[in-house]
Scaffold this motif. Structure first.
Motif, PDB file in Angstrom:
ATOM      1  N   LYS A  19      -5.431  33.126   9.248  1.00 49.78           N
ATOM      2  CA  LYS A  19      -6.595  34.014   9.196  1.00 49.78           C
ATOM      3  C   LYS A  19      -7.188  34.279  10.584  1.00 49.78           C
ATOM      4  CE  LYS A  19      -9.912  30.259   8.235  1.00 49.78           C
ATOM      5  NZ  LYS A  19     -10.904  29.749   7.264  1.00 49.78           N
ATOM      6  N   LEU A  20      -7.077  33.312  11.495  1.00 50.16           N
ATOM      7  CA  LEU A  20      -7.687  33.499  12.808  1.00 50.16           C
ATOM      8  C   LEU A  20      -6.952  34.521  13.659  1.00 50.16           C
ATOM      9  CD1 LEU A  20      -8.652  29.843  13.789  1.00 50.16           C
ATOM     10  CD2 LEU A  20     -10.013  31.563  12.604  1.00 50.16           C
ATOM     11  N   ASP A  98     -13.749  30.741  12.378  1.00 50.69           N
ATOM     12  CA  ASP A  98     -13.645  31.843  11.415  1.00 50.69           C
ATOM     13  C   ASP A  98     -14.989  32.509  11.152  1.00 50.69           C
ATOM     14  OD1 ASP A  98     -14.904  29.845  10.011  1.00 50.69           O
ATOM     15  OD2 ASP A  98     -13.508  29.837   8.319  1.00 50.69           O
TER      16      ASP A  98
END
Length: 241
Positions: A19-20, A98
């Motif tokens: 996700k990063l 995040d």
């Protein structure tokens, strides 16, 4: 007093893989978070610490500062401690990788705790917010904290604390927000201390600090982080730009 921000950045994520490194308006999530931390102007320096060559290269290639995590770690504190062990620093603030939409006010409050702590009675500072919804209170994913009259943490738990045997006595339920500011020495002590039964049972690293006598000052806030945990969160974040 030298104050730095450290952004722990693991590549793997159970809920949302990589996700990063997802695109957020032309930049990756982790790069946006890094730049947002710098733009707070609260820190003398900002570092990303990561187990990933991809994330390391992403920050380094954009002129940022990254530290490659050498060891496997069970907790964020361990990862940060390894990263700062040889850095000349007094206070370390962890910033969630995040959460690219950084709220300056709660971070400034944490730093102010240490600026005012002339007797160095505070080892860590962290955030909490009041919750009133019954589902939020009972949800074990929401870690609760109880504090003494001076705002120092007494205990953290996934269970409902305090237990309301008596109703209508003015009990407030406080959710722990997992953003910390540490004295460097408290981090290094944690790094070399063993996990004890309370931490192992609740799976909460902050209990190791309490079990070994560290003092955690809690700061109340209304801050609710805007984290990117799912693809749906990413879409919402894109609309916020």
């Amino acid at each position: 007093m030298k104050i730095i921000a450290v952004i722990p950045a693991r590549y793997a994520s159970t809920r949302f893989s990589a996700k990063l490194m997802q695109d957020l308006g032309g930049k990756t999530v982790i790069l946006r978070t890094y730049e947002a931390a710098i733009n707070t102007h609260l820190f003398d320096d900002v570092f990303v610490v990561t187990d990933s060559d991809l994330i390391y290269s992403e920050i380094f290639s954009h002129g940022g500062k990254a530290i490659r995590s050498i060891k496997e770690h069970e907790s964020g504190s361990d990862r940060i401690a390894e990263a700062v062990e040889n850095l000349d620093v007094d206070i370390v603030v962890n910033v969630q990788g995040d959460e690219p939409f950084i709220d300056v006010e709660p971070l400034a409050k944490l730093i102010e705790i240490f600026r005012n702590d002339l007797d160095e009675k505070v080892d860590l500072a962290s955030l909490m917010r009041e919750i009133t919804d019954e589902y939020e209170i009972e949800n074990p994913n929401n870690v609760k904290v109880v504090v003494d009259q001076n705002g120092f943490a007494l205990y953290f738990s996934r269970s409902v604390i305090p237990y309301a045997r008596e109703k209508n006595v003015g009990v407030r339920y406080m959710q722990h927000i997992g953003i910390y500011a540490f004295r460097k020495q408290a981090l290094l002590d944690f790094y070399h201390l063993p996990m004890k039964s309370l931490e192992a049972s609740e799976k909460l690293e902050q209990l190791r600090y309490l079990e070994f006598g560290k003092r955690i000052k809690m700061v109340e806030t209304t801050h609710v982080g805007i984290g990117i945990d799912t693809p749906e969160d990413l879409e919402k974040a894109r609309k916020m730009l």
